[in-house]
Write an enzyme that holds these catalytic residues in place. Sequence first.
Site, PDB file in Angstrom:
ATOM      1  N   GLU A 156      -4.981  -5.481  10.228  1.00 31.70           N
ATOM      2  CA  GLU A 156      -4.318  -3.954  10.726  1.00 31.70           C
ATOM      3  C   GLU A 156      -4.236  -3.035  12.326  1.00 31.70           C
ATOM      4  OE1 GLU A 156      -4.880  -1.293   7.649  1.00 31.70           O
ATOM      5  OE2 GLU A 156      -6.991  -0.339   8.359  1.00 31.70           O
ATOM      6  N   ASN A 175       0.902  -0.845   0.077  1.00 31.60           N
ATOM      7  CA  ASN A 175       0.120   0.032  -0.294  1.00 31.60           C
ATOM      8  C   ASN A 175       0.674   1.678  -0.112  1.00 31.60           C
ATOM      9  OD1 ASN A 175      -1.629   1.763   0.247  1.00 31.60           O
ATOM     10  ND2 ASN A 175      -2.575   1.188   2.089  1.00 31.60           N
ATOM     11  N   SER A 227       3.281  -2.200  10.723  1.00 31.14           N
ATOM     12  CA  SER A 227       4.633  -2.161  10.220  1.00 31.14           C
ATOM     13  C   SER A 227       5.449  -3.547   9.890  1.00 31.14           C
ATOM     14  CB  SER A 227       5.379  -2.073  12.082  1.00 31.14           C
ATOM     15  OG  SER A 227       4.860  -0.780  12.435  1.00 31.14           O
ATOM     16  N   GLU A 281      -6.694   4.087   8.351  1.00 36.34           N
ATOM     17  CA  GLU A 281      -7.189   5.373   7.333  1.00 36.34           C
ATOM     18  C   GLU A 281      -8.052   6.336   7.296  1.00 36.34           C
ATOM     19  OE1 GLU A 281      -2.140   5.203   7.757  1.00 36.34           O
ATOM     20  OE2 GLU A 281      -3.697   5.383   5.512  1.00 36.34           O
ATOM     21  N   LYS A 300      -0.052   4.140  -0.008  1.00 38.86           N
ATOM     22  CA  LYS A 300      -0.282   5.706   0.577  1.00 38.86           C
ATOM     23  C   LYS A 300      -0.671   7.042  -0.199  1.00 38.86           C
ATOM     24  CE  LYS A 300      -0.183   3.322   5.482  1.00 38.86           C
ATOM     25  NZ  LYS A 300       0.029   3.388   5.836  1.00 38.86           N
TER      26      LYS A 300
END
Length: 249
Positions: free
Chosen positions: A167, A11, A212, A99, A13
């Site tokens: 996540e 990803n 992470s 997010e 982002k």
Amino acid sequence: MMQAPKLIAGNWKMNGLAADLAEVSLLVDSLSKAAVNCRVALCPPSTLIARMAETADGSIVEIGGQDCSAEAKGAFTGDTSAAMLADAGATLVIVGHSERRQGHGEDDATVAAKAEAASKAGLAPIVCVGETLQQRETGQAVEVVRRQVMQSLPLALSGQSFAVAYEPVWAIGTGLTPTLAQIEEVHRAVRRAMIERLGLGVAVVPILYGGSVKPDNAAEILAVPEVGGALVGGASLKAADFLAIIRAA
């Protein structure tokens, strides 16, 4: 029951310009010379999907979007439909990333609507779930994630291609990760909830871990029972780091 290949999805982002496609070319070249035992996907910003799909053409790298609208088309300025992503070359799309949930107020019903829209457009949604630090510290992690799975997976996904990504919100971009035992506990809870929601047919649907994931911890995380891959953030921006995670699978 046969185990499905692991899915390692990157990803990007809100990162990536045309110049960064050089990293994709490097990844594609490296993968062409390596024996890979997993599926590989990259989810760039929508501005790069078509160009990244062209760069990855003929390789094993699948291209995905990072979000899609629940609407098929219409007066929704700034939104991108699932059909538009598919038209640009995507085969996957992330929905419900923390997010989006935290920063854009998306609830489970919204995520479910997006997942259904993606599936109808021929995309395989990667449906994200996960708890906050407060929820983890107060012992609510498993129940929160179970509820998100039950409410974020539309019944229309039964028999369709999709994935779920666990996540933990507090581990994303922080360098922190849950213990392997915590990861296993939640992944098993996700699997139970998926089966309760959609039936035994989802027993081989991959459950990715995200939060992470790095070259130095990927192998041990990917070896945890029920971990069917990884949703990788920053480490997917550089071919060398992402390749190391792919090789760990």
